[in-house]
Structures are given as structure tokens and as C-alpha cells.
Design an enzyme around this catalytic site. Structure first.
Site, PDB file in Angstrom:
ATOM      1  N   GLY A  98      38.044 -32.986   1.535  1.00 48.83           N
ATOM      2  CA  GLY A  98      37.672 -32.590   2.886  1.00 48.83           C
ATOM      3  C   GLY A  98      36.162 -32.615   3.041  1.00 48.83           C
ATOM      4  N   LYS A  99      35.686 -32.418   4.246  1.00 47.59           N
ATOM      5  CA  LYS A  99      34.249 -32.364   4.510  1.00 47.59           C
ATOM      6  C   LYS A  99      34.039 -31.698   5.853  1.00 47.59           C
ATOM      7  CE  LYS A  99      30.421 -33.635   2.401  1.00 47.59           C
ATOM      8  NZ  LYS A  99      30.177 -33.538   0.953  1.00 47.59           N
TER       9      LYS A  99
END
Length: 461
Positions: free
Chosen positions: A114-115
């Protein structure tokens, strides 16, 4: 897969880089069903977008956009940093989250990808303004994260200070202490070696590249190493290179490059520490360039990157600033300067044109005559690896020694290198004597691990 999407150049570049690698290997010939897996894995499981309203020191209301891209949880909780920078947009975060999936897979730890982040710019802000922004940002983000759901960390613009402000707000709202963020302070759940991990890790990775290419005859000793950037990654990579007997011949920031005058010498550990001190104060390295101690030894080039401004030979290049910081022309210049190893401390540090130049040179030249390129998803996996080790320590309520964490980091980077190397040999057949493609091996190794987990979960069939 890209035709129905809005214009997202960074994400499109990351997707095409992976897809072309898989297409140019024997993977789809041996396992054609993986084409469907590629289509599924390229779509995020969830994208969260929200407003962040905060008050500056003048009492004025300020508004920023906040994001979290929860891309893939096949291998574990979503894991990836938060970036605070005015250039942040959904395309950049999707590219970073997409790369993070496979990088995390290569560590061997149980982490998804994720980011997140915001277009907030911490430069020029007071501590109080940054604290108020972080409190507002986490007030919304806390609804979507948790130690077993999504564990963010720092990235560009997010240091231990920002992590602390956000952790405090999460704890107040949720009334629980858990390892919901990594990169925490050492006295309240952080891991030793975490600030150093990405920089140390990329150097450990390149050590294996050098040893493999030279048949165990060479190391960093005597190597001239060009580094871009001057943040955590660049600083600790430089310090580790110096410790291992190499010479650091350049650093840079967003305003320009600081390179060694002449063909002899190196940055010293003390000079690296001086640069680290001004970066904590959010100053530019241009301010050091005029000081006598620096102006006599180094040359400052405003608005430039170091790659084409270094006198003499370059043995190793470590792009450690931001994405697309090595162009095709700069790739050719590095080869002309004698560079034999390039490994990305930054994410997607090389443009696709640059990667094509490196890979074509490797294909056309046997062994030590070639430049050998390592992509960021493999070479800079040390940072997220130690974040994973921080999560493990938090879960067990223990703290490992510096030596224990460093030993585990070295082993993870060794496994990461060997995994990419062996996978490249399995799916890509180079000409006699040519080094295997680490970009192909790393992409295929990370992708197949995630694809198999997704298949067993029923995400594709």
C-alpha cells in the site's frame, strides 16, 4: 489494462515495466493463466481519498488532499509509507503502492502492499503547523488502518517527528497502543536500524552483486560510488560505503548536486553527518557549498543531478533521491564513465529509457564488461524489511539489539538478491557469459509469489 483509466503516467510506467518483463520471459509460456493474475493484481483493492483541513500559525484555514491506496493484502496487512510532498497525486501513490506489493513479497515477510500521503508540503512550516496537519490527517486515516489491517510508515516528508504526531493522535482516538505505524521512536516501539535500513540494505545488496560478478574477488573497497539525494537513504548508504572502504563522490538534493573536485578523495563520515544536520533543519546543501571546508573540496552545480558532472571513473551508482532521476542520456553517461553496478535506493529511480539502456548493455556484454542494474523493488527493500521486523517486535512486545536487526537485514538482502538471481536464470535465458537480469528476476519472483497467494484466496481463477 490501461485504456479505461484516467491519465496516470507514473502508474502506467510501473505497470508497463512489470508487464513487459513478464512478457519477455518464459513465464506466460509456462504458466499462461498468470496473464489473468496480472490483470487482477494491477487494480487496487481499495483507494481512500479525503480532505485534510488544518489551521496555520496565522489562524488561516488550510486544505490539503489525503490519500491511502490499499493495493494488495494477499501476503499480509497493507504495508507502505506516507509521503507528504506537493507533487503527491493518485498516480504517484498507485505507482508506489504497486511497486510496494512486489518489494514486500521479495523480503519474505508477511506484508501486503500500500501507499499513502498528502500534497501537504512540510518545508517552511513550523513544528506546530506540522503537528496540527498530522493530527487532522490521522483523524481521518485512523478509520482505515490498524496493526492487522494496514500499517503505514514514513516516506519523503514524513520523518520520526511526523510519525510521532500521527501515532499520538491514533492512540487518543482509538484508546489503544498498537504497532499501527512503523518508523516510531526508539523509546516507544521503534526498531533499531530502521532509519538506516534502506541505505544499509541497498549497499548490502550491491555487495552481493559485486561479489557475484567478480567471482568473489572484489568488494566495495576501492570503489568510487556516485550517490544522488541527501536524505536518510543517501546518508546511510554513504556511511556504509565509507565503512566498507569505498569512496563516496557525490550527493545532491532538489536544488543541485555536490560532487567531488578531481578524481581523488571521498566524502568523509563527518561531512555526511554535517549534511544530515542541515537536512534535519530542512535546509539545502547549497548552504554548505560556500563554506571553506566544502568549497575547497567539492563543486556545487545548481539545478543538476550528479551523473554527468563527476570527474573520473564511476564504479557504482546509487540513485537515492526520487523517481525517474536517471534518464536515458544519463544512463549512457554512466556507462561511458565505466560504471559497472547501478542499484536504486529510490523507487523507480531510472526512467524506462534508462533501464532499456542498462539492460541492452548487459545483454551485449559478457560478465564484468557489462553494467548490472538492480531495480528499487529489490535493492531498496531493506527499509520495509526492517519495518516488518519492527511489526514483529511490537507484536511480541520485545526489542531486539542493533546486532540482531542488522543480522536479519543482511540475511533478507542476501535472500532478495539470490531469489532474483535464481528466478532470472529459470525464466530468462541470457547469452553465454552474460549476467542474469535482476530486473526480470525480481519482477517475476515478486509477482509469482503474490499471484499464487491470490489464487489460493480465490481472487482469480
Amino acid at each position: 489494462m490501461m485504456q479505461n483509466l484516467p491519465f496516470e503516467p507514473e502508474f502506467e510506467q510501473a505497470y508497463k515495466e512489470l508487464a513487459s518483463t513478464l512478457e519477455n520471459s518464459t513465464l506466460f509460456q509456462k504458466k499462461p493463466e498468470y496473464r489473468k493474475a496480472l490483470q487482477v493484481v494491477s487494480v487496487p483493492e481499495r483507494v481512500i481519498q479525503f480532505r485534510v483541513v488544518w489551521e496555520d500559525d496565522k489562524g488561516q484555514v488550510q486544505i490539503n488532499r489525503g490519500y491511502r491506496v490499499q493495493f494488495n493484502s494477499a501476503l499480509g496487512p497493507y504495508k507502505g509509507g506516507l509521503r507528504f510532498h506537493p507533487t503527491v497525486n493518485l498516480s504517484i501513490l498507485k505507482f508506489l503502492g504497486f511497486e510496494q506489493i512486489f518489494k514486500n513479497a521479495l523480503t519474505g515477510l508477511n506484508m501486503g502492499g500500500g501507499k499513502g500521503g498528502s500534497d501537504f508540503d512540510p518545508k517552511g512550516k513550523t513544528d506546530n503547523e506540522i503537528r496540527r496537519f498530522c493530527v487532522s490527517f490521522m483523524t481521518e486515516l485512523c478509520k482505515h488502518i490498524g496493526a492487522d489491517t494496514d500499517v503505514p510508515a514514513g516516506d519523503i516528508g514524513v520523518t520520526g517527528r511526523e510519525v510521532g504526531f500521527m501515532f499520538g493522535q491514533y492512540k487518543k482516538i482509538r484508546n489503544q497502543w498498537e504497532g499501527v505505524l512503523t518508523g516510531k521512536g526508539g523509546s516507544w516501539g521503534g526498531s533499531l536500524i530502521r532509519p538506516e535500513a534502506t541505505g544499509y540494505g541497498v549497499v548490502y545488496y550491491v555487495e552481493h552483486m559485486i561479489q557475484h560478478a567478480s567471482g568473489g574477488k572484489e568488494s566495495f573497497a576501492g570503489k568510487r560510488v556516485a550517490i544522488s539525494g541527501s536524505g536518510n537513504v543517501a546518508q546511510y548508504a554513504a556511511l556504509k560505503v565509507i565503512e566498507l572502504g569505498g569512496s563516496v563522490i557525490s550527493l545532491s538534493d532538489s536544488q543541485g548536486a555536490l560532487v567531488l573536485n578531481g578524481e581523488e578523495g571521498s566524502f568523509t563520515a563527518e561531512e555526511i553527518n554535517t549534511i544530515a544536520e542541515i537536512k534535519v533543519q530542512r535546509k539545502q546543501i547549497a548552504e554548505l557549498a560556500t563554506q571553506d571546508a566544502f568549497s575547497s573540496k567539492f563543486k556545487y552545480i545548481p539545478g543538476a543531478r550528479p551523473w554527468t558532472n563527476i570527474a573520473g571513473r564511476i564504479d557504482v551508482a546509487l540513485p537515492s533521491a526520487t523517481q525517474n532521476e536517471v534518464s536515458g542520456d544519463e544512463a549512457k553517461a554512466l556507462i561511458a564513465a565505466g560504471c559497472k553496478f547501478i542499484a536504486e535506493g529510490s523507487n523507480m529511480g531510472s526512467t524506462q529509457e534508462a533501464i532499456d539502456v542498462f539492460e541492452a548493455h548487459r545483454d551485449a556484454n559478457p560478465g564484468a564488461a557489462a553494467i548490472w542494474y538492480a531495480p528499487g523493488k529489490a535493492a531498496n527493500a531493506g527499509g520495509v524489511a526492517v519495518s516488518g521486523l519492527e511489526m514483529a517486535q511490537n507484536s511480541a512486545r520485545v526489542n531486539w539489539s542493533r546486532e540482531e536487526v542488522d543480522s536479519r537485514l543482511k540475511k533478507i538482502m542476501e535472500d532478495c538478491f539470490n531469489n532474483g538471481l535464481s528466478t532470472a536464470k529459470e525464466y530468462v535465458t541470457p547469452a553465454e557469459g552474460v549476467l542474469p537480469s535482476l530486473v526480470a528476476g525480481s519482477n517475476i519472483a515478486g509477482f509469482t509469489k503474490v499471484a499464487e497467494a491470490m489464487k489460493e484466496h480465490g481472487d482469480w481463477w
